[in-house]
Design a protein around this motif. Sequence first.
Motif, PDB file in Angstrom:
ATOM      1  N   SER A  55       0.830  -1.211   0.000  1.00 25.56           N
ATOM      2  CA  SER A  55       0.000   0.000   0.000  1.00 25.56           C
ATOM      3  C   SER A  55       0.865   1.262   0.000  1.00 25.56           C
ATOM      4  CB  SER A  55      -0.907   0.019   1.235  1.00 25.56           C
ATOM      5  OG  SER A  55      -1.718  -1.126   1.262  1.00 25.56           O
ATOM      6  N   VAL A  56       1.878   1.286   0.852  1.00 22.15           N
ATOM      7  CA  VAL A  56       2.673   2.506   0.990  1.00 22.15           C
ATOM      8  C   VAL A  56       3.493   2.764  -0.279  1.00 22.15           C
ATOM      9  CG1 VAL A  56       4.789   1.587   2.086  1.00 22.15           C
ATOM     10  CG2 VAL A  56       3.921   3.839   2.742  1.00 22.15           C
ATOM     11  N   ARG A  57       3.948   1.685  -0.896  1.00 18.83           N
ATOM     12  CA  ARG A  57       4.729   1.849  -2.129  1.00 18.83           C
ATOM     13  C   ARG A  57       3.817   2.248  -3.283  1.00 18.83           C
ATOM     14  NH1 ARG A  57       7.883  -3.540  -2.710  1.00 18.83           N
ATOM     15  NH2 ARG A  57       9.065  -2.433  -4.305  1.00 18.83           N
ATOM     16  N   THR A  58       2.565   1.804  -3.235  1.00 18.17           N
ATOM     17  CA  THR A  58       1.587   2.242  -4.235  1.00 18.17           C
ATOM     18  C   THR A  58       1.340   3.740  -4.074  1.00 18.17           C
ATOM     19  OG1 THR A  58       0.518   0.072  -4.333  1.00 18.17           O
ATOM     20  CG2 THR A  58      -0.807   1.954  -5.026  1.00 18.17           C
ATOM     21  N   ALA A  59       1.175   4.182  -2.823  1.00 17.73           N
ATOM     22  CA  ALA A  59       0.921   5.603  -2.563  1.00 17.73           C
ATOM     23  C   ALA A  59       2.067   6.457  -3.083  1.00 17.73           C
ATOM     24  CB  ALA A  59       0.715   5.829  -1.067  1.00 17.73           C
ATOM     25  N   LYS A  60       3.289   5.982  -2.877  1.00 22.17           N
ATOM     26  CA  LYS A  60       4.470   6.706  -3.365  1.00 22.17           C
ATOM     27  C   LYS A  60       4.387   6.855  -4.890  1.00 22.17           C
ATOM     28  CE  LYS A  60       8.447   8.587  -2.645  1.00 22.17           C
ATOM     29  NZ  LYS A  60       8.693   9.624  -1.621  1.00 22.17           N
ATOM     30  N   ARG A  61       4.022   5.770  -5.537  1.00 16.25           N
ATOM     31  CA  ARG A  61       3.947   5.778  -6.998  1.00 16.25           C
ATOM     32  C   ARG A  61       2.810   6.655  -7.508  1.00 16.25           C
ATOM     33  NH1 ARG A  61       6.782   1.630  -5.477  1.00 16.25           N
ATOM     34  NH2 ARG A  61       8.115   0.450  -6.893  1.00 16.25           N
ATOM     35  N   LEU A  62       1.788   6.851  -6.683  1.00 17.20           N
ATOM     36  CA  LEU A  62       0.677   7.712  -7.101  1.00 17.20           C
ATOM     37  C   LEU A  62       0.938   9.161  -6.711  1.00 17.20           C
ATOM     38  CD1 LEU A  62      -2.497   5.519  -6.437  1.00 17.20           C
ATOM     39  CD2 LEU A  62      -1.021   5.631  -8.433  1.00 17.20           C
ATOM     40  N   GLY A  63       2.166   9.453  -6.302  1.00 11.43           N
ATOM     41  CA  GLY A  63       2.545  10.853  -6.139  1.00 11.43           C
ATOM     42  C   GLY A  63       2.624  11.385  -4.719  1.00 11.43           C
ATOM     43  N   ALA A  64       2.593  10.520  -3.722  1.00 10.81           N
ATOM     44  CA  ALA A  64       2.679  11.013  -2.345  1.00 10.81           C
ATOM     45  C   ALA A  64       4.036  11.668  -2.103  1.00 10.81           C
ATOM     46  CB  ALA A  64       2.477   9.861  -1.358  1.00 10.81           C
ATOM     47  N   GLU A  65       4.016  12.827  -1.433  1.00 15.31           N
ATOM     48  CA  GLU A  65       5.278  13.468  -1.072  1.00 15.31           C
ATOM     49  C   GLU A  65       5.866  12.774   0.147  1.00 15.31           C
ATOM     50  OE1 GLU A  65       4.052  17.523  -0.647  1.00 15.31           O
ATOM     51  OE2 GLU A  65       3.708  17.678  -2.811  1.00 15.31           O
ATOM     52  N   ARG A  66       4.967  12.434   1.050  1.00 16.17           N
ATOM     53  CA  ARG A  66       5.379  11.721   2.241  1.00 16.17           C
ATOM     54  C   ARG A  66       4.562  10.452   2.303  1.00 16.17           C
ATOM     55  NH1 ARG A  66       5.301  14.086   8.379  1.00 16.17           N
ATOM     56  NH2 ARG A  66       6.868  12.575   9.005  1.00 16.17           N
ATOM     57  N   ALA A  67       5.209   9.310   2.172  1.00 17.39           N
ATOM     58  CA  ALA A  67       4.516   8.022   2.290  1.00 17.39           C
ATOM     59  C   ALA A  67       5.118   7.305   3.490  1.00 17.39           C
ATOM     60  CB  ALA A  67       4.687   7.195   1.021  1.00 17.39           C
ATOM     61  N   MET A  68       4.278   7.082   4.495  1.00 17.78           N
ATOM     62  CA  MET A  68       4.802   6.621   5.781  1.00 17.78           C
ATOM     63  C   MET A  68       4.195   5.289   6.210  1.00 17.78           C
ATOM     64  SD  MET A  68       4.141  10.158   7.808  1.00 17.78           S
ATOM     65  CE  MET A  68       2.718  10.660   6.840  1.00 17.78           C
ATOM     66  N   ILE A  69       5.037   4.472   6.815  1.00 21.25           N
ATOM     67  CA  ILE A  69       4.570   3.279   7.513  1.00 21.25           C
ATOM     68  C   ILE A  69       4.475   3.647   8.988  1.00 21.25           C
ATOM     69  CG2 ILE A  69       5.408   1.061   8.425  1.00 21.25           C
ATOM     70  CD1 ILE A  69       4.244   0.601   5.753  1.00 21.25           C
ATOM     71  N   ILE A  70       3.334   3.345   9.579  1.00 13.68           N
ATOM     72  CA  ILE A  70       3.198   3.557  11.014  1.00 13.68           C
ATOM     73  C   ILE A  70       2.977   2.188  11.646  1.00 13.68           C
ATOM     74  CG2 ILE A  70       1.805   4.652  12.822  1.00 13.68           C
ATOM     75  CD1 ILE A  70       1.409   6.952  10.825  1.00 13.68           C
ATOM     76  N   TYR A  71       3.976   1.761  12.414  1.00 15.58           N
ATOM     77  CA  TYR A  71       3.976   0.387  12.916  1.00 15.58           C
ATOM     78  C   TYR A  71       4.275   0.389  14.407  1.00 15.58           C
ATOM     79  CZ  TYR A  71       5.362  -4.521  13.398  1.00 15.58           C
ATOM     80  OH  TYR A  71       5.476  -5.834  13.799  1.00 15.58           O
ATOM     81  N   ARG A  72       3.527  -0.402  15.149  1.00 18.33           N
ATOM     82  CA  ARG A  72       3.605  -0.296  16.607  1.00 18.33           C
ATOM     83  C   ARG A  72       4.790  -1.024  17.232  1.00 18.33           C
ATOM     84  NH1 ARG A  72      -0.588  -4.353  19.186  1.00 18.33           N
ATOM     85  NH2 ARG A  72      -0.334  -6.052  17.719  1.00 18.33           N
ATOM     86  N   ARG A  73       5.435  -1.899  16.449  1.00 13.86           N
ATOM     87  CA  ARG A  73       6.632  -2.537  17.014  1.00 13.86           C
ATOM     88  C   ARG A  73       7.857  -1.979  16.282  1.00 13.86           C
ATOM     89  NH1 ARG A  73       4.502  -8.284  19.054  1.00 13.86           N
ATOM     90  NH2 ARG A  73       2.500  -8.331  17.998  1.00 13.86           N
ATOM     91  N   SER A  74       8.986  -2.675  16.384  1.00 10.92           N
ATOM     92  CA  SER A  74      10.178  -2.163  15.707  1.00 10.92           C
ATOM     93  C   SER A  74      10.416  -2.955  14.425  1.00 10.92           C
ATOM     94  CB  SER A  74      11.393  -2.258  16.626  1.00 10.92           C
ATOM     95  OG  SER A  74      11.830  -3.602  16.680  1.00 10.92           O
ATOM     96  N   ARG A  75      11.366  -2.528  13.675  1.00 12.03           N
ATOM     97  CA  ARG A  75      11.656  -3.161  12.404  1.00 12.03           C
ATOM     98  C   ARG A  75      11.895  -4.672  12.550  1.00 12.03           C
ATOM     99  NH1 ARG A  75      15.345  -1.664   7.350  1.00 12.03           N
ATOM    100  NH2 ARG A  75      15.368  -3.767   6.510  1.00 12.03           N
TER     101      ARG A  75
END
Lengths: 271, 497
Positions: free
Chosen positions: B324-344
């Motif tokens: 989803s986030v990579r799709t948003a980037k491709r559709l022109g998002a300036e800021r595309a963010m993952i918000i995740y409650r744990r760590s990487r």
Amino acid sequence: MNQIVEKVLFSEKVAKFVVDAPRIARSRKPGHFVILRVDEKGERIPLTIAGADPVKGTIVLVVQKMGVSSSKLFELNVGDYILDLVGPLGKATHIHQPGTVLACGGGVGVAPMLPIVEAFKKAGNRVISILAARNKDLIILEDEIRKWSDEVIVMTDDGSYGTKGLVTAGAEAVILREKVDECIAIGPAVMMKFTSLLTKKYQIPTQASLNAIMVDGTGMCGACRVTVGGQTLFTCIDGPEFDAHQIDFDELIMRLGGYSSEEKLANERYL
Amino acid sequence: MSTNKEYLQIEREKEWRVELRKKMANKDRTAMIRTRMPELDPFVRIRYQDREVNTGLTEVQAQAEASRCLDCPNPTCIDGCPVSINIPKFVKYIEQGSFLEAAKTLKETSALPAVCGRVCPQEKQCEASCFYTQKMKKDPVAIGYLERFAADYERESGLMSIPEVAPSNGIKVAAIGSGPASLSFAGDMIKLGYDVTVFEALHEIGGVLKYGIPEFRLPNKIVDVELDNLQKMGVKFVRNFIVGKTASFDDLKEEGFEAFFVASGAGLPRFMNIPGENYNGILSSNEYLTRVNLMNAASDEFDTPIIKGKNVAVIGGGNTAMDSVRTAKRLGAERAMIIYRRSRAEMPARVEEVHHAEEEGIEFLNLANPIEYFADEKGKVNGMRIQRMGLGEPDASGRRRPIVLEGSEYDIPVDLVVVAVGVSPNPLIPSEVKDLKVSKWGTIEVVEETMQSSIPELFAGGDIVRGGATVILAMGDGRKAAASMDQYLQEKHQQTN
């Protein structure tokens, strides 16, 4: 591919389509809807089924020209095909025998109301139907509704037909006159909201059939979510009918405008 | 399983395999470095929704990588594959240069090799069980890259082989849903001679492969080729048909269907039930991805609308969140963010997807959890409140449990939010079948070994049983269900004869 076998113009912007769909004609019940896509580039749009002939294998859909997708559908003619049509979807109306049923239909909402009125009448209820619209041209299916109603009241905003006034005025007159055991409201969200407020005042159980934005219609996307009794439900699989007194109509109206700016642009491109 | 081991042994002792093993010393094989997958430049690829990120190995690269494989006497890699692909055999065919044979080998047990080569979490399956990983602590043979190479080579050669199909036995079976579980089931059943019909609710076949996984990870044309193969083998596909609604199970039984495989997926998105979540501009990943992938909403030529956000927040850390986030980037998002409650470290997404997302300039707000959304006067989302999280003791999943850091809230502006926190089983089928045993989560209960439900003629697999897993596990279920349904039907027919 589903062929259109009959098209009747109700007004400049409203038409009835009889569509070949044998399986759906057999399995659908009052309250069910279909999702259709007119062509390869089309959007998936939900439409409540307004009737069916299981022998001929056809279903009835009533379409009001609004945006791009409804216009594309509206412009189809007898012999044309709808590319994709799936259904019946949603939960069927709970048909029972409460006694006197007041059915309030606004605009094209009268179309999905027709099979429900028929079923309630056949179940042995006294059925009073109110048909409401902005003007005379937009009153549809009056004869058909009459066939399954003990009484029909027509209300128009401009008084060009029936009584001048809103659906709620007609409904309240009935409620003050006789005991109403259950109410059904189908039409624009605002109309359902005020009908619901009215029947809540008189504590009459009321079902409203919602016309939320949908993509798949099978519970997959969640575009059609609606708050009912403080809980988020999906119109497509939990509805489309809900206890009207529990529906957050303001949120529903807000959500119906969720794509209004994108839709406006699309419409400009289409025209 | 001994017969299978014996079969693998016989295959391994074939002359060409023995010869190939002799061609190169094992120490030379193990001295080689794992091939890197060529990728499209991140600055180029973020401009295109439909250009694949991984571009695939060349023949030279593939043969070199294949020669790293030691062709072990006890190939543990196969145990890591849910559909039991004969991995050493296909890899050795690649080393030998017999690419079409390699593809044929894949198709012996997998209905969708070009798909699996792209979306399987090989690092957790075959490659995790590879001798290199297990015993040498080295990078495993790139089995996934090689699988993709063989499948792509065959497709591009125009010399697609159609697997052999047994003569028709005239027994009608149905698969419900057309995602990976069903397709895998259908491929096996048609090979056994059954009359197989796949029923799909949407207007396109492929399930999650079409509506869910974006084109930059899995191009639709690749899925279509695999579907075309199944069709050539005789599988029938019916679109716009919801079993239980359009026609009932009883209707279909009357029409001659003797058994059903339900693989209707986990098509019910979960939300977090936090204030403001029903504002416009907040949607499920299912809706967002379906609009873009299935309905082509990003193209002006298509009627389905999409909100193109400038500040896009995607909630979740799984593969769907990355898609989803990579799709948003491709559709022109300036800021595309993952918000995740744990760590990487706890992220369920594939390492490769996270890596690709980072390359593409995706921001990761880890240890962060949304608690409220805000909107403008029209009800369109314009901000969100985030709470910082810490990590506590490991929970039932073995991952460290996120804990709330009180007083750490902060607000950020957003104009599109995609909620990708998981899915629940689609209730349509379970609600339409009387006496079907369903768990409290809504998944269909089956006997694990046979995938048979509480109704003997009804088998189930994929996410409707698992509640949200991977393409390859779904495919494994499809194979298992096919084998046991075959046994069930053969026994039934013997009794009646």
